[in-house]
Design an enzyme around this catalytic site. Structure first.
Site, PDB file in Angstrom:
ATOM      1  N   SER A  14       0.831  -1.303  -0.231  1.00 50.65           N
ATOM      2  CA  SER A  14      -0.064   0.048   0.095  1.00 50.65           C
ATOM      3  C   SER A  14       0.882   1.313   0.171  1.00 50.65           C
ATOM      4  O   SER A  14       0.403   2.403  -0.368  1.00 50.65           O
ATOM      5  CB  SER A  14      -0.839  -0.059   1.147  1.00 50.65           C
ATOM      6  N   CYS A  60      -6.620  -6.953   0.072  1.00 55.44           N
ATOM      7  CA  CYS A  60      -5.532  -6.671   1.288  1.00 55.44           C
ATOM      8  C   CYS A  60      -4.946  -5.328   0.949  1.00 55.44           C
ATOM      9  O   CYS A  60      -5.490  -4.386   1.335  1.00 55.44           O
ATOM     10  CB  CYS A  60      -4.327  -7.765   0.795  1.00 55.44           C
ATOM     11  N   ARG A 103      -2.465  -2.103   9.509  1.00 59.80           N
ATOM     12  CA  ARG A 103      -1.808  -2.877   8.531  1.00 59.80           C
ATOM     13  C   ARG A 103      -0.806  -3.974   9.210  1.00 59.80           C
ATOM     14  O   ARG A 103      -0.336  -3.734  10.399  1.00 59.80           O
ATOM     15  CB  ARG A 103      -0.595  -1.954   7.691  1.00 59.80           C
ATOM     16  N   ARG A 151       0.686 -11.093   4.982  1.00 59.76           N
ATOM     17  CA  ARG A 151       0.849  -9.790   5.673  1.00 59.76           C
ATOM     18  C   ARG A 151      -0.394  -8.944   5.581  1.00 59.76           C
ATOM     19  O   ARG A 151      -0.356  -7.685   5.315  1.00 59.76           O
ATOM     20  CB  ARG A 151       2.055  -9.172   5.236  1.00 59.76           C
ATOM     21  N   HIS A 166      -6.494 -12.886  -0.056  1.00 54.92           N
ATOM     22  CA  HIS A 166      -6.283 -12.831  -1.656  1.00 54.92           C
ATOM     23  C   HIS A 166      -7.130 -14.184  -2.209  1.00 54.92           C
ATOM     24  O   HIS A 166      -6.757 -15.054  -2.546  1.00 54.92           O
ATOM     25  CB  HIS A 166      -5.146 -13.061  -1.849  1.00 54.92           C
ATOM     26  N   GLU A 174      -7.920 -14.061  -5.135  1.00 57.45           N
ATOM     27  CA  GLU A 174      -7.151 -14.663  -6.484  1.00 57.45           C
ATOM     28  C   GLU A 174      -6.076 -15.585  -6.382  1.00 57.45           C
ATOM     29  O   GLU A 174      -5.472 -15.905  -7.320  1.00 57.45           O
ATOM     30  CB  GLU A 174      -6.966 -13.281  -6.952  1.00 57.45           C
TER      31      GLU A 174
HETATM   32  N1  GLN Z   1       1.295  -5.666   4.121  1.00 59.71           N
HETATM   33  C1  GLN Z   1       0.973  -5.022   2.826  1.00 59.71           C
HETATM   34  C2  GLN Z   1       0.542  -3.531   3.112  1.00 59.71           C
HETATM   35  O1  GLN Z   1       0.375  -3.345   4.235  1.00 59.71           O
HETATM   36  C3  GLN Z   1      -0.324  -5.568   2.395  1.00 59.71           C
HETATM   37  C4  GLN Z   1       0.228  -7.079   1.627  1.00 59.71           C
HETATM   38  C5  GLN Z   1      -0.774  -7.839   0.657  1.00 59.71           C
HETATM   39  O2  GLN Z   1      -1.379  -6.982  -0.275  1.00 59.71           O
HETATM   40  N2  GLN Z   1      -0.602  -9.169   0.633  1.00 59.71           N
HETATM   41  O3  GLN Z   1       0.514  -2.901   2.235  1.00 59.71           O
END
Ligand code: GLN
Length: 211
Positions: A47, A77, A103, A133, A168, A170
């Site tokens: 992000s 995510c 996050r 994550r 996810h 996908e």
């Molecule tokens: N940890 C990522 C973030 O904070 C997101 C991880 C993901 O999209 N799998 O942006």
């Protein structure tokens, strides 16, 4: 037609899932490519990186304007982080959904995990989900309803205008969320709606690499 924001992250995997359902889809790199879309998927990735690219390409304002015109949004995510109106310890990015996200709230990369969940509204069979994550949705406002909790934490939610999943679909055979989002956008899948892809493999999206 559903678009997938193509600045960084898991774009082809979403395209693969939409194609499996016969849903017309295209990659969206610039603001003019938002025209004519019923829905836009904001993929997972990073992000911090997406925040910068959105601003550099002036896609943040373009997406906000399209959302005002009725474009439906789905953030997976990192995409969910982009949509949140609050991010713990940071300023919000697109601020298009009444949620607060934290996050990396399940832990570091080593705490990434897979699980099977049952969501009666989406499919009769258990659905495999992948958390990498992942953020956690720590607050939902009045306009938002929770769709799924995993490990006691909100992992999917929706408002009239947007859907967020902290995992996810996908990256697993789970097609049910793509079918659900298409329905939310008023786009009808042309193939029989399947909750799970029968012939999915971790690398099946590579056939799309030249799209
Ligand atoms: N940890 C990522 C973030 O904070 C997101 C991880 C993901 O999209 N799998 O942006």
């Amino acid at each position: 037609m559903i678009g997938i924001l193509d600045l960084q992250g898991g774009v082809l995997e979403h395209l693969d899932h939409l194609q499996r359902l016969g849903i017309p889809a295209r990659r969206v790199k610039v603001a003019t490519e938002l025209k004519g879309l019923k829905g836009l998927i904001l993929p997972g990735g990073e992000s911090t990186c997406l925040r910068r690219l959105l601003a550099m390409e002036k896609m943040d304002d373009a997406i906000r304007a399209a959302a005002k015109r009725g474009l439906k949004l789905w953030g997976t995510c990192a995409g969910a982080i982009l949509l949140a109106d609050e991010i713990v310890g940071e300023t919000g990015i697109l601020k298009l959904m009444e949620i607060t996200v934290e996050r990396n709230a399940y832990g570091s990369q080593l705490d990434s995990f897979n699980c099977l969940v049952s969501i009666a509204e989406l499919a009769p069979e258990p659905l495999p989900l992948v958390f990498i994550r992942a953020p956690v949705i720590v607050r939902t406002g009045k306009s938002v309803r929770t769709l799924l909790e995993v490990k006691g934490k909100i992992a999917a939610a929706e408002s009239d205008a947007a859907l967020v999943t902290t995992f996810h679909p996908e990256l697993s055979p789970t097609l049910a969320f793509h079918a659900y989002f298409a329905h939310k956008c008023g786009v009808r899948p042309t193939t029989k709606t399947m909750a799970l892809a029968p012939d999915w493999s971790m690398t099946s999206w590579t056939r799309l690499a030249k799209v």
